[in-house]
Design a protein around this motif. Structure first.
Motif, short mmCIF file in Angstrom:
data_model
loop_
_atom_site.label_atom_id
_atom_site.label_comp_id
_atom_site.label_asym_id
_atom_site.label_seq_id
_atom_site.Cartn_x
_atom_site.Cartn_y
_atom_site.Cartn_z
N TYR A 34 0.79 -1.31 0.05
CA TYR A 34 0.04 0.26 0.08
C TYR A 34 0.58 1.21 -0.26
CZ TYR A 34 -3.61 3.36 1.64
OH TYR A 34 -4.65 4.49 1.79
N HIS A 53 -4.36 -8.92 -2.81
CA HIS A 53 -3.68 -9.00 -1.43
C HIS A 53 -4.44 -9.54 -0.39
CE1 HIS A 53 -1.04 -7.61 2.09
NE2 HIS A 53 -0.01 -7.95 1.03
N PRO A 54 -3.76 -10.55 0.16
CA PRO A 54 -4.55 -11.27 1.18
C PRO A 54 -5.26 -10.66 2.38
CG PRO A 54 -2.32 -11.99 1.49
CD PRO A 54 -2.53 -11.09 0.20
N THR A 55 -4.63 -9.42 2.67
CA THR A 55 -5.32 -8.61 3.81
C THR A 55 -6.45 -7.79 3.39
OG1 THR A 55 -4.08 -6.76 3.31
CG2 THR A 55 -2.95 -8.20 4.88
N GLN A 56 -6.88 -7.60 2.13
CA GLN A 56 -7.90 -7.05 1.75
C GLN A 56 -9.10 -7.89 1.29
OE1 GLN A 56 -7.75 -3.67 1.54
NE2 GLN A 56 -5.84 -4.29 2.55
N GLN A 57 -10.40 -7.32 1.42
CA GLN A 57 -11.48 -8.15 1.09
C GLN A 57 -11.62 -7.99 -0.61
OE1 GLN A 57 -13.69 -9.39 3.23
NE2 GLN A 57 -11.95 -8.98 4.46
N GLN A 61 -9.67 -6.15 -4.25
CA GLN A 61 -8.47 -7.08 -4.85
C GLN A 61 -8.54 -6.68 -6.39
OE1 GLN A 61 -8.53 -10.98 -3.44
NE2 GLN A 61 -8.14 -10.51 -1.37
#
Length: 124
Positions: A34, A53-57, A61
């Motif tokens: 980010y 990114h795996p941290t994002q809903q 994405q």
């Protein structure tokens, strides 16, 4: 209320280089997925986020597809900014011009394919 536009892209490094070196933005925050930049007058920000990114809903994405988005940057003296952009060797997509409705502007393109319209509005 404050607006922060965001672009989902793999081009974080290129975006940082373009906005900081060409348009004189500053870095508010960055990590490995980010990037948050602020305008020279610190009144607005733009962000860039890696896709998938795996941290994002899921809604945050999908990568931007290089169409259907533009940015307008209002400046006090568009002619000075134009000269500076030319000196920096950036390709001009729309040459500097006066519009019938009073705007004086030109356009360039960022590394993500986003059209960046740089304008000085004329008082009507």
């Amino acid at each position: 209320m404050k607006l922060n536009a965001g672009i989902i892209t793999t081009k974080l490094v290129e975006s940082k280089e373009f906005y900081t070196k060409i348009l004189n933005f500053g870095v508010t925050f960055e990590n490995d997925f980010y990037l948050l930049l602020y305008t020279p007058n610190k009144k607005a920000e733009i962000s860039f986020l890696l896709p998938n990114h795996p941290t994002q809903q899921p809604i945050f994405q999908k990568e931007y597809q290089r169409q259907g988005l533009y940015l307008t940057i209002e400046v006090e003296d568009v002619d000075e900014v134009y000269k500076d952009i030319i000196r920096k060797g950036i390709e001009i997509k729309i040459d500097i011009r006066d519009e019938p409705w009073g705007d004086r502007h030109f356009a360039i393109e960022d590394p993500n394919g986003v059209g960046v319209d740089i304008v000085t509005y004329s008082p009507q």
